[in-house]
Design an enzyme around this catalytic site. Structure first.
Site, PDB file in Angstrom:
ATOM      1  N   GLY A 160      35.517  33.843  35.057  1.00  0.00           N
ATOM      2  CA  GLY A 160      34.527  34.764  35.607  1.00  0.00           C
ATOM      3  C   GLY A 160      34.582  34.945  37.099  1.00  0.00           C
ATOM      4  O   GLY A 160      33.686  35.573  37.687  1.00  0.00           O
ATOM      5  N   GLN A 161      35.640  34.434  37.748  1.00  0.00           N
ATOM      6  CA  GLN A 161      35.736  34.620  39.190  1.00  0.00           C
ATOM      7  C   GLN A 161      35.831  36.111  39.530  1.00  0.00           C
ATOM      8  O   GLN A 161      36.342  36.914  38.757  1.00  0.00           O
ATOM      9  CB  GLN A 161      36.964  33.882  39.754  1.00  0.00           C
ATOM     10  CG  GLN A 161      36.870  32.369  39.654  1.00  0.00           C
ATOM     11  CD  GLN A 161      37.402  31.822  38.342  1.00  0.00           C
ATOM     12  OE1 GLN A 161      37.449  32.533  37.347  1.00  0.00           O
ATOM     13  NE2 GLN A 161      37.805  30.565  38.339  1.00  0.00           N
ATOM     14  N   THR A 162      35.363  36.452  40.720  1.00  0.00           N
ATOM     15  CA  THR A 162      35.343  37.863  41.136  1.00  0.00           C
ATOM     16  C   THR A 162      36.716  38.509  41.005  1.00  0.00           C
ATOM     17  O   THR A 162      36.837  39.661  40.556  1.00  0.00           O
ATOM     18  CB  THR A 162      34.853  37.977  42.592  1.00  0.00           C
ATOM     19  OG1 THR A 162      33.570  37.350  42.711  1.00  0.00           O
ATOM     20  CG2 THR A 162      34.738  39.428  43.014  1.00  0.00           C
ATOM     21  N   SER A 163      37.762  37.781  41.346  1.00  0.00           N
ATOM     22  CA  SER A 163      39.116  38.343  41.297  1.00  0.00           C
ATOM     23  C   SER A 163      39.605  38.580  39.871  1.00  0.00           C
ATOM     24  O   SER A 163      40.533  39.378  39.661  1.00  0.00           O
ATOM     25  CB  SER A 163      40.097  37.404  42.019  1.00  0.00           C
ATOM     26  OG  SER A 163      40.114  36.120  41.399  1.00  0.00           O
ATOM     27  N   LEU A 164      38.984  37.914  38.887  1.00  0.00           N
ATOM     28  CA  LEU A 164      39.431  38.041  37.500  1.00  0.00           C
ATOM     29  C   LEU A 164      38.667  39.101  36.712  1.00  0.00           C
ATOM     30  O   LEU A 164      39.131  39.562  35.676  1.00  0.00           O
ATOM     31  CB  LEU A 164      39.302  36.692  36.782  1.00  0.00           C
ATOM     32  CG  LEU A 164      40.166  35.545  37.303  1.00  0.00           C
ATOM     33  CD1 LEU A 164      39.875  34.273  36.506  1.00  0.00           C
ATOM     34  CD2 LEU A 164      41.644  35.895  37.224  1.00  0.00           C
TER      35      LEU A 164
END
Length: 237
Positions: A69-73
């Protein structure tokens, strides 16, 4: 016989359910999966890609795609939308500062055409933390009622790092949920015995998912377990 009928009959035989487990980073998605499978939840690394876990529940094979759920993903979530039966959205109930981000990401996600009609289960995780938001607070913060016209949804409080309460000698039966007539309830608490130390409320959520997808996809398939909404569930300490 139409192609759609053939596909549905094939799925009925296999009873496969495809689930996306999404949410902001550090919400507890992977920890919930590990708890259900009876695995160690003390050491969990951030998911940098995705994990696929198969959970057998009430005769169904739940193929859970646990995606980072990281912003980059998050832009890559759309690569996994095809043939999704249900979305499990995991919320860190103690993360008040990012609740607006959580709401925005959820509503943008559910605008996707490929997810139209998918059932939505929200896990209000980390209820064991002192400043955790209540289910009502999270429902309001995420504006879940606005989704009623497009998705069937349910919200379930839980703790991925659940600790089974210890009962004093001779009082074990007191923690067992009962029906109004006093008979033992066929409840999520009993189901927890099959899944290690998982919070019974997590399993109650899976019951809802199975019931939703089963009735919608599998031609009126009936489940042996009927949730008892008012059954008392022991809270995590």
């Amino acid at each position: 016989m139409g192609l759609l009928t053939i596909i549905r009959k094939a799925r009925l035989k296999e009873k496969q359910v495809r689930i996306l487990m999404l949410g902001l980073d550090n919400a507890g998605k992977t920890t919930i999966c590990k708890a259900i499978l009876g695995e160690d939840v003390d050491e969990v690394s951030p998911t940098l890609g995705f994990n696929i876990r198969t959970i057998v529940h009430q005769g169904y094979s739940l193929n859970v795609w646990d995606i980072g759920g990281q912003t980059s993903l998050r832009p890559y979530w759309r690569n996994y939308f095809e043939q999704t039966d249900a979305v499990i959205w995991v919320v860190d109930s103690s993360d008040r500062a990012r609740m607006e981000d959580c709401r925005r990401e959820l509503h943008e996600l559910l605008k996707e055409e490929r997810l139209m009609g998918a059932s939505l289960l929200v896990y209000a995780n980390k209820q064991d933390i002192g400043n955790a938001m209540t289910v009502d607070e999270i429902s309001t913060a995420l504006d879940l009622p606005a989704l009623t016209s497009s998705h069937h949804w349910s919200i379930q409080p839980c703790s991925a790092r659940y600790v089974v309460p210890s009962a004093p000698p001779g009082a074990a039966s007191a923690a067992q949920p009962t029906n109004p007539n006093g008979t033992p309830a066929s409840s999520a608490l009993n189901l927890s015995n099959r899944c290690g130390k998982a919070d019974p409320r997590i399993l109650a959520g899976l019951d809802w998912v199975v019931g939703e997808v089963g009735s919608r996809v599998y031609y009126g398939t009936q489940n042996a377990f009927t949730p008892v909404p008012d059954a008392p569930i022991p809270a995590a300490p």
